[in-house]
Design a protein around this motif. Structure first.
Motif, mmCIF file in Angstrom:
data_model
loop_
_atom_site.group_PDB
_atom_site.id
_atom_site.type_symbol
_atom_site.label_atom_id
_atom_site.label_comp_id
_atom_site.label_asym_id
_atom_site.label_seq_id
_atom_site.Cartn_x
_atom_site.Cartn_y
_atom_site.Cartn_z
ATOM 1 N N ASP A 93 0.824 -1.200 0.000
ATOM 2 C CA ASP A 93 0.000 0.000 0.000
ATOM 3 C C ASP A 93 0.866 1.261 0.000
ATOM 4 O O ASP A 93 1.668 1.473 0.903
ATOM 5 N N LYS A 94 0.703 2.100 -1.013
ATOM 6 C CA LYS A 94 1.509 3.320 -1.144
ATOM 7 C C LYS A 94 1.257 4.298 0.000
ATOM 8 O O LYS A 94 2.173 4.975 0.454
ATOM 9 N N THR A 95 0.033 4.375 0.472
ATOM 10 C CA THR A 95 -0.299 5.278 1.572
ATOM 11 C C THR A 95 0.455 4.875 2.840
ATOM 12 O O THR A 95 0.984 5.729 3.550
ATOM 13 N N THR A 96 0.518 3.589 3.105
ATOM 14 C CA THR A 96 1.239 3.092 4.277
ATOM 15 C C THR A 96 2.727 3.385 4.155
ATOM 16 O O THR A 96 3.361 3.855 5.109
#
Length: 127
Positions: A30-33
């Motif tokens: 996950d890029k947000t994580t």
């Protein structure tokens, strides 16, 4: 480019590689994580002196920041960063960090982390 600037770029590259290795080892895609992780580490690093001063100023008499376990100091830095620089509600941050202390710290870690954070919250009128 001078040696200091080159060193900073080398640090950033090494740091990026470490984050990527951690993400691969934990199967984090996950890029947000990934971005959150990078931002937290950067904010803690950029504000290290202020964060450590807050911790030191809120320890019981006779305690020194160097006596704090690596787990506890890391949890305190994470919580302070989220409360001060990310404007997250202190109740949520403290609750989640205390839960992490239960999982990763010593038996006394949850109470210690909660106590230091409560003192910081009161001192900085975060309530």
């Amino acid at each position: 480019m001078n040696k200091s600037a080159s060193r900073e770029l080398a640090f950033k590259l090494l740091y990026s590689i470490e984050i990527e290795l951690l993400c691969k080892a934990n199967e984090i895609e996950d890029k947000t994580t990934k971005e959150y992780m990078r931002e937290i580490v950067e904010q803690v690093n950029n504000n290290k002196e202020e964060i450590e001063k807050l911790i030191s100023n809120n320890l019981k008499s006779g305690w020194n920041i160097n006596r704090i376990s690596k787990v506890n100091i890391t949890l305190l830095k994470l919580a302070i960063c989220e409360m001060l620089y990310r404007d997250l509600p202190y109740k949520i941050v403290v609750n989640e960090v205390v839960e992490l202390a239960k999982s990763y710290g010593e038996e006394s870690s949850p109470m210690f982390v909660n106590g230091v954070l409560a003192s910081i919250i009161k001192q900085n009128n975060m309530m």
